[in-house]
Design an enzyme around this catalytic site. Structure first.
Site, PDB file in Angstrom:
ATOM      1  CD  GLU A   1      -2.529   1.618   2.495  1.00  0.00           C
ATOM      2  OE1 GLU A   1      -3.300   2.599   2.507  1.00  0.00           O
ATOM      3  OE2 GLU A   1      -2.349   0.861   3.485  1.00  0.00           O
TER       4      GLU A   1
ATOM      5  CG  ASP B   1       7.603   9.224  13.713  1.00  0.00           C
ATOM      6  OD1 ASP B   1       8.551  10.022  13.589  1.00  0.00           O
ATOM      7  OD2 ASP B   1       6.408   9.565  13.607  1.00  0.00           O
TER       8      ASP B   1
ATOM      9  CG  ASP C   1       7.824  14.829  15.883  1.00  0.00           C
ATOM     10  OD1 ASP C   1       8.230  15.919  16.321  1.00  0.00           O
ATOM     11  OD2 ASP C   1       7.022  14.731  14.933  1.00  0.00           O
TER      12      ASP C   1
ATOM     13  CB  CYS D   1      13.480  24.832  19.311  1.00  0.00           C
ATOM     14  SG  CYS D   1      14.982  25.429  18.522  1.00  0.00           S
TER      15      CYS D   1
ATOM     16  CB  CYS E   1      17.124  20.853  20.139  1.00  0.00           C
ATOM     17  SG  CYS E   1      16.335  21.668  18.745  1.00  0.00           S
TER      18      CYS E   1
ATOM     19  N   GLY F   1      12.492  15.464   7.055  1.00  0.00           N
ATOM     20  CA  GLY F   1      12.295  16.662   6.251  1.00  0.00           C
ATOM     21  C   GLY F   1      12.014  17.897   7.075  1.00  0.00           C
TER      22      GLY F   1
ATOM     23  NE  ARG G   1       7.123  17.901  14.444  1.00  0.00           N
ATOM     24  CZ  ARG G   1       6.031  18.333  13.827  1.00  0.00           C
ATOM     25  NH1 ARG G   1       6.068  19.474  13.153  1.00  0.00           N
ATOM     26  NH2 ARG G   1       4.913  17.639  13.863  1.00  0.00           N
TER      27      ARG G   1
ATOM     28  CG  HIS H   1      10.516   8.648   9.739  1.00  0.00           C
ATOM     29  ND1 HIS H   1       9.931   9.200   8.609  1.00  0.00           N
ATOM     30  CD2 HIS H   1       9.950   9.286  10.799  1.00  0.00           C
ATOM     31  CE1 HIS H   1       9.045  10.109   8.969  1.00  0.00           C
ATOM     32  NE2 HIS H   1       9.042  10.188  10.294  1.00  0.00           N
TER      33      HIS H   1
ATOM     34  CG  LEU I   1      -0.149   3.953   5.482  1.00  0.00           C
ATOM     35  CD1 LEU I   1      -1.536   3.980   6.093  1.00  0.00           C
ATOM     36  CD2 LEU I   1      -0.218   4.389   4.025  1.00  0.00           C
ATOM     37  CG  LEU I   2       7.245   6.185   8.728  1.00  0.00           C
ATOM     38  CD1 LEU I   2       6.751   7.088   9.865  1.00  0.00           C
ATOM     39  CD2 LEU I   2       8.386   5.297   9.224  1.00  0.00           C
TER      40      LEU I   2
ATOM     41  CG  HIS J   1       8.126  18.663   5.730  1.00  0.00           C
ATOM     42  ND1 HIS J   1       7.337  19.777   5.924  1.00  0.00           N
ATOM     43  CD2 HIS J   1       7.898  17.852   6.803  1.00  0.00           C
ATOM     44  CE1 HIS J   1       6.691  19.661   7.069  1.00  0.00           C
ATOM     45  NE2 HIS J   1       7.018  18.500   7.623  1.00  0.00           N
TER      46      HIS J   1
END
Length: 415
Positions: free
Chosen positions: A44, A109, A111, A122, A131, A161, A163, A166, A316-317, A324
């Site tokens: 998919e 993931d 973030d 930030c 950071c 893309g 912050r 993955h 999904l990832l 981005h």
């Protein structure tokens, strides 16, 4: 670098998908050598189009079909999902309950927004070089564990893309793991627990697990420069009160008084370590000594994983080589041998590479045009493996032969 203007994105995407997207290497990766029949055909994809139009259950027969559809739709974002029991684009024709996700890479993931309670430079979607060290530590800690603790060989790390980062673990055996096993792996890799209302998020047992000890060893290499100098986590009373919330109350008065006598985070941290070594553990089982120091370091620096992304087979990832839409930056693979040198602000934007490509056509010499276009593609090429330390492509086993070869998917910082 060429500034990115979101208003130009529709036109830039047309050029990007027509001339620069690495379709051959991308297909080679997701087809895994064609060893399993219909593996790519049952994968998919989802596209996010302009104005947040979201289309799921896309699937393609081959590389050519994928190219044609991407060049027709020019998606703002591409996500990769599971390999299903049937072709996803025919899911509505399948008997209810028969359409099932069967395989997918184990993904992670990470973030930067999940660190907002411990970074001072930030917040929200913003990042800076100070950071970004959090992502560097996260990659080093998680990748070491995946390789050494679990024995996973085929690991692809990608910049999101904007912050975060993955990871795609692509071993054949890993792609077949159940949700329960995936949950167990991500639980093993998680230490920081608790929501916004929980102040102390790391609790170590007296016998510290080897995974935690090795993670602490990695953090120690960065802690002074990142936390004490860059983030200045003990700069003033407001900042050190957050640290005091993590230590036994019996230490508070002494630390408050002595922190005021010192003039830098470095000095205050040294005093905290000294005080912790002299403080006996109390009846509440609050840790002192090195445990206290380690718990603080882990809370401020240890990777924070999105568990739901990792445990769901049908989750999904975002795809490598997506653009981005806010920053215009390409989701490029990260060279594991150069993690410390990776600079998210040096990653090419779609504006910069497309305008370079436009400039090619002003050249009179065709040979120079071809060489220039080749150079641009090289900077945005995805990959596999060994040259980036992601996969060991030297093995000759059937499973490993089906993976993309090293130099096919390389990306380098623009010169």
């Amino acid at each position: 670098m060429e500034p990115f203007d979101p208003a130009e994105l529709p036109e830039l995407l047309k050029l990007y998908y027509r001339r620069l997207f690495p379709y051959a290497q991308y297909y080679r990766w997701l087809n895994y050598g064609g060893v399993v029949k219909n593996y790519f055909q049952h994968r998919e994809f989802s596209f996010t189009l302009k104005d947040d139009i979201y289309i799921r259950y896309q699937s393609f027969n081959n590389q050519s079909d994928l190219e044609k559809e991407m060049q027709k739709m020019n998606p703002y974002k591409i996500d990769i999902g599971a390999v299903y029991s049937h072709r996803p684009n025919q899911h509505n024709t399948v008997k209810l309950g028969a359409f099932q996700a069967q395989e997918k890479e184990l993904v992670f993931d990470i973030d930067m927004t999940d660190y907002d309670d411990v970074r001072r430079c930030c917040s929200s979607a913003d990042i800076c070089s100070k950071c970004w060290t959090l992502m560097t530590m996260a990659i080093r800690i998680i990748d070491r564990a995946l390789k050494e603790d679990f024995g996973f060989k085929h690991r692809l790390w990608v910049y999101s893309g904007r912050r975060g980062v993955h990871c795609w673990v692509c071993d054949e055996s890993v792609r077949k793991l159940s949700s329960a096993v995936r949950s167990g792996i991500v639980e093993y890799l998680s230490l920081v627990k608790g929501g916004q209302d929980v102040k102390k998020k790391v609790h170590l047992s007296e016998n510290v697990h080897p995974f935690v000890r090795k993670s602490i060893s990695i953090i120690k290499k960065y802690f002074e420069g990142y936390a004490l100098v860059g983030q200045d986590i003990l700069e003033n009373k407001e900042s050190w009160d957050k640290i005091l919330a993590l230590v036994p109350e019996t230490m508070h008065n002494d630390l408050q008084q002595n922190f005021q006598k010192h003039h830098s985070s470095l000095q205050r941290w040294e005093y905290l370590k000294k005080a912790a070594s002299q403080c006996p553990s109390n009846i509440k089982n609050e840790k002192c000594g090195p445990w206290l120091e380690w718990e603080i370091m882990l809370q401020y620096c240890f990777p924070r994983l999105d568990i739901n992304v990792s445990k769901g087979i049908n989750h999904l990832l975002k795809s490598p080589f997506s653009v981005h839409p806010k920053t215009g930056r390409i989701s490029v693979p990260i060279d594991l041998q150069k993690v410390d040198q990776f600079d998210p602000f040096a990653v090419p934007t779609i504006s910069s590479i497309c305008h370079e490509l436009d400039a090619i056509f002003t050249s009179e010499a065709e040979k120079e045009e071809n060489q220039a276009e080749s150079d641009i593609k090289h900077r945005t090429r995805v990959v596999g493996p060994s040259s980036c330390g992601m996969w060991d492509a030297a093995s000759a086993s059937p499973d490993e032969q089906c993976h993309v070869h090293a130099q096919d998917l390389n990306w380098q910082n623009p010169g």
